[in-house]
Design an enzyme around this catalytic site. Structure first.
Site, PDB file in Angstrom:
ATOM      1  N   ARG A   9       0.790  -1.223   0.000  1.00 15.61           N
ATOM      2  CA  ARG A   9       0.000   0.000   0.000  1.00 15.61           C
ATOM      3  C   ARG A   9       0.826   1.278   0.000  1.00 15.61           C
ATOM      4  NH1 ARG A   9      -2.872  -3.731   1.734  1.00 15.61           N
ATOM      5  NH2 ARG A   9      -0.999  -4.188   2.907  1.00 15.61           N
ATOM      6  N   THR A  10       1.805   1.348   0.920  1.00 22.94           N
ATOM      7  CA  THR A  10       2.525   2.613   1.060  1.00 22.94           C
ATOM      8  C   THR A  10       3.261   2.932  -0.238  1.00 22.94           C
ATOM      9  OG1 THR A  10       2.740   2.186   3.401  1.00 22.94           O
ATOM     10  CG2 THR A  10       4.156   3.892   2.502  1.00 22.94           C
ATOM     11  N   LYS A  49      25.919  -4.103  -2.678  1.00 22.82           N
ATOM     12  CA  LYS A  49      27.389  -4.055  -2.748  1.00 22.82           C
ATOM     13  C   LYS A  49      27.964  -3.370  -1.517  1.00 22.82           C
ATOM     14  CE  LYS A  49      27.181  -3.476  -7.770  1.00 22.82           C
ATOM     15  NZ  LYS A  49      27.385  -2.480  -8.823  1.00 22.82           N
ATOM     16  N   ARG A 109      11.563   3.977   2.970  1.00 21.66           N
ATOM     17  CA  ARG A 109      11.142   3.033   4.006  1.00 21.66           C
ATOM     18  C   ARG A 109      12.356   2.174   4.338  1.00 21.66           C
ATOM     19  NH1 ARG A 109       5.973  -0.870   4.450  1.00 21.66           N
ATOM     20  NH2 ARG A 109       5.132   1.122   5.120  1.00 21.66           N
ATOM     21  N   HIS A 121       5.589   6.232  11.384  1.00 19.83           N
ATOM     22  CA  HIS A 121       5.020   6.068  10.036  1.00 19.83           C
ATOM     23  C   HIS A 121       4.052   7.231   9.797  1.00 19.83           C
ATOM     24  CE1 HIS A 121       3.651   4.330   6.433  1.00 19.83           C
ATOM     25  NE2 HIS A 121       3.386   3.095   6.813  1.00 19.83           N
TER      26      HIS A 121
HETATM   27  C1  NCD Z   1       2.076  -0.853   8.157  1.00 18.13           C
HETATM   28  C2  NCD Z   1       3.579  -0.685   8.241  1.00 18.13           C
HETATM   29  O1  NCD Z   1       4.307  -0.942   7.277  1.00 18.13           O
HETATM   30  O2  NCD Z   1       4.015  -0.262   9.305  1.00 18.13           O
HETATM   31  N1  NCD Z   1       1.610  -1.045   6.860  1.00 18.13           N
HETATM   32  C3  NCD Z   1       1.378   0.040   6.056  1.00 18.13           C
HETATM   33  O3  NCD Z   1       2.229   0.835   5.818  1.00 18.13           O
HETATM   34  N2  NCD Z   1       0.134   0.211   5.611  1.00 18.13           N
HETATM   35  C4  NCD Z   1       1.536  -1.832   9.128  1.00 18.13           C
HETATM   36  C5  NCD Z   1       2.122  -3.204   9.182  1.00 18.13           C
HETATM   37  O4  NCD Z   1       3.036  -3.569   8.434  1.00 18.13           O
HETATM   38  O5  NCD Z   1       1.632  -3.974  10.004  1.00 18.13           O
END
Ligand code: NCD
Length: 359
Positions: free
Chosen positions: A55-56, A84, A105, A133
């Site tokens: 999703r993100t 590397k 991320r 997040h």
């Molecule tokens: C979350 C995350 O990556 O922290 N997911 C997301 O970004 N929608 C929640 C999770 O991984 O449980």
């Protein structure tokens, strides 16, 4: 140092009025997406995903494409020079010279802040380990605005892995800045909310309680925020197995909930919400994921086009001590300053928020 960019590392680096602006813009974009279709034509967004994401990552990419911009990046560091042995600093430096905004991320807390210190363009934190997040929180705030009509006077239950869930940490920090929100933390003893988040609640004067039974708590909630047990953040598979399946939301428990309670979940779901709950009109998690795209359109647009807000990254001082958190970026990327903010007898790491004694 790129302290003059409009980065988004932690929502709490900005006033609530700024979050509200993004949410309102997200709402406007949702109502008339065609008006924004070429706002960022010619601009490029880079996504550096060192950790899995559906999703993100995709909502960021779709958001940029729907604004008329283009995207570059990786979602598998093993196919980039990271394999590397390239440092985060070097990867960030190079990619930020190709793009207008960088979305990162990473499995280590504080990585996005570290990236922003080096980057030549704004950096957005798309999740740094078990820490924060912020863009999921913007998603959650837009969902609450659209589905509950308010961001204050809510009783919010958060259930599951409150220790490792970065979405929980960011959301609680944010919601405690709005008036009269109350929190019910539902977890096992070993997955309770970290104390640094409770400190934020204390400073903001937010009421909260910690309980272990979902069924007993559900009736008083306006919002139930379910979360996955974060398998990848456990020291051993055995520890994870002990925690999984403790909390499962099913139709039977939903009978005890208010008629206008909404169920949110950042997703992915494992088995903490049964599939039958999906049919309940109070289940908001799929819609929530779509709100994420609109709010990310609003965020990217604001960050790329609006130069009025400035973000400072480090406020504290450099100390000789090291951060005690082995999952802090300062213990992985050794060029980073050991920067702490002093609070009483404690030093708080500016990258991961872990405390250590100022000895
Ligand atoms: C979350 C995350 O990556 O922290 N997911 C997301 O970004 N929608 C929640 C999770 O991984 O449980």
């Amino acid at each position: 140092m790129s302290e003059n960019h409009l980065n988004l590392i932690d929502l709490n680096d900005y006033p609530v009025s700024f979050w509200n602006e993004i949410i309102e813009l997200g709402h406007k974009i949702r109502c008339a997406p065609q008006d924004y279709a070429s706002k960022l034509s010619g601009k490029i967004m880079a996504t550096l995903f060192y950790e899995p994401s559906t999703r993100t990552q995709m909502s960021f990419q779709t958001a940029m494409l729907r604004l008329g911009g283009s995207i570059i990046g990786f979602d598998n560091p093993s196919t980039s020079s990271v394999a590397k042995g390239e440092s985060l600093k070097d990867t960030t430096k190079i990619v930020s010279s190709y793009a207008d905004v960088l979305v990162i991320r990473h499995p280590i807390a504080g990585a996005a802040k570290a990236a922003a210190l080096t980057a030549d363009c704004p950096v957005i934190n798309a999740g740094d380990g078990g820490h924060l997040h912020p863009t999921q929180t913007l998603t959650d705030l837009l969902t609450l605005r659209e589905e509950k009509g308010r961001l204050d006077n809510l009783t919010i239950g958060l259930c599951g892995d409150l220790k490792n869930g970065r979405t929980v940490h960011s959301l609680v920090k944010a919601m405690s800045c709005y008036k009269n929100n109350k929190f019910v933390f539902i977890s096992t003893e070993s997955l309770k909310l970290p104390s640094y988040i409770k400190d934020v609640l204390a400073v903001n004067g937010s009421e909260y309680k910690e309980v272990s039974n979902l069924e007993d708590a559900i009736g008083e909630l306006d919002v139930l925020y379910m979360t996955r047990i974060q398998r990848e953040r456990f020291a051993s598979e055995q520890d994870y197995q002990r925690q999984k399946d403790v909390y499962v939301l099913d139709s039977f428990k939903m009978l005890k909930a208010k008629r206008d309670m909404i169920v949110m979940h950042p997703l992915p779901r494992v088995d903490e919400i049964t599939n039958e709950v999906d049919k309940d009109p109070r289940a908001m998690y799929f819609k929530q994921a779509q709100y994420g795209m609109y709010v990310r359109m609003a965020l990217i647009l604001t960050i790329i086009t609006n130069a009025t807000h400035r973000s400072k990254l480090l406020f504290g001082k450099e100390y000789k001590v090291s951060c005690p958190n082995s999952k802090c970026i300062t213990n992985c990327e050794h060029y980073l300053p050991h920067s702490f903010v002093g609070v009483g007898d404690n030093l708080i790491c500016e990258f991961c928020d872990e405390r250590t004694l100022n000895s």
